[in-house]
Enzyme design. Structure first.
Site, PDB file in Angstrom:
ATOM      1  N   GLU A  61       0.823  -1.211   0.000  1.00 36.84           N
ATOM      2  CA  GLU A  61       0.000   0.000   0.000  1.00 36.84           C
ATOM      3  C   GLU A  61       0.860   1.266   0.000  1.00 36.84           C
ATOM      4  O   GLU A  61       0.581   2.213  -0.739  1.00 36.84           O
ATOM      5  CB  GLU A  61      -0.911   0.036   1.240  1.00 36.84           C
ATOM      6  CG  GLU A  61      -1.862  -1.121   1.335  1.00 36.84           C
ATOM      7  CD  GLU A  61      -1.367  -2.279   2.190  1.00 36.84           C
ATOM      8  OE1 GLU A  61      -2.191  -2.902   2.870  1.00 36.84           O
ATOM      9  OE2 GLU A  61      -0.145  -2.557   2.175  1.00 36.84           O
ATOM     10  N   CYS A  89      -2.910  -2.882   7.281  1.00 33.94           N
ATOM     11  CA  CYS A  89      -2.537  -2.838   8.695  1.00 33.94           C
ATOM     12  C   CYS A  89      -2.736  -1.410   9.214  1.00 33.94           C
ATOM     13  O   CYS A  89      -3.109  -0.505   8.460  1.00 33.94           O
ATOM     14  CB  CYS A  89      -1.077  -3.278   8.868  1.00 33.94           C
ATOM     15  SG  CYS A  89       0.115  -2.095   8.198  1.00 33.94           S
ATOM     16  N   CYS A  92      -0.550   1.197   7.335  1.00 37.29           N
ATOM     17  CA  CYS A  92      -1.048   1.487   5.994  1.00 37.29           C
ATOM     18  C   CYS A  92      -2.376   2.244   6.047  1.00 37.29           C
ATOM     19  O   CYS A  92      -2.606   3.152   5.248  1.00 37.29           O
ATOM     20  CB  CYS A  92      -1.169   0.196   5.194  1.00 37.29           C
ATOM     21  SG  CYS A  92       0.451  -0.521   4.819  1.00 37.29           S
TER      22      CYS A  92
END
Length: 155
Positions: A61, A89, A92
C-alpha cells in the site's frame, strides 16, 4: 456500486494479485496494491518490498501510494481508490487516510493485524478527520490462497 465500477475493481484486483505473486517470487509476503484515479485509471502500484529494501514501511500500500502521489504530483489522492490483496494494517491505514484516499477495496481479511474492520477499523473511525469507504473480500479466495501457500512453504 454499478457493474462498470465492479468490473474496474475486479481488473485492478487482478493486477494487484499479479503484483502479490511477484512479491512471493521475491521472498516477500505476497501482497500487491494498485491506486486508481477517479476515472479508474491506474496511477500507482506496488508490492511488498520490505525484505529487499530493508525498509519497515515497504508494504504494498505504501509503495503504491508513493507511486500514485509522484504520478499525480501531489500527496492528496482525494477521489482515488486503493485496491489491495490484503486488508491494510494500522500503518497502511494511517497512510491511506493521510493521503485522503476515499475508497479501499481489499481481498483477504487479516484477523491478526487488519485495520479495516477485522481487528481495528481505522479507515472508518469517525473520531478521525477523514475516513474511507471500505469494500472487503473482493477475490478473497485467490488472495487468501497466495498468502496460505507462501506461509505453508516457509513452515
Amino acid at each position: 456500486m454499478d457493474a462498470a465500477g465492479s468490473a474496474i475493481d475486479d481488473a485492478a484486483m487482478a493486477r494487484a494479485l499479479a503484483l502479490a505473486a511477484e512479491a512471493a517470487v521475491a521472498a516477500e509476503i505476497p501482497v500487491g496494491a494498485v491506486v486508481l484515479d477517479p476515472d479508474g485509471a491506474v496511477v500507482g502500484e506496488g508490492r511488498n518490498d520490505r525484505e529487499e529494501t530493508a525498509d519497515p514501511t515497504g508494504h504494498a500500500e505504501i509503495v503504491a501510494l508513493r507511486a500514485a502521489a509522484a504520478a499525480r504530483g501531489s500527496w492528496n489522492l482525494s477521489g482515488c481508490t486503493l485496491v489491495v490483496t490484503m486488508e491494510p494494517c494500522v500503518m497502511c491505514a494511517g497512510a491511506i487516510l493521510q493521503a485522503r484516499v476515499g475508497r479501499v477495496v481489499f481481498g483477504a481479511w487479516d484477523e491478526k493485524a487488519g485495520a479495516a474492520g477485522s481487528l481495528y477499523d481505522v479507515l472508518r473511525d469517525r473520531r478521525l478527520p477523514s475516513r474511507a469507504e471500505v469494500v472487503g473480500g473482493v477475490r478473497e479466495a485467490e488472495a487468501t490462497e497466495l498468502l496460505r501457500a507462501f506461509f505453508a512453504a516457509r513452515r
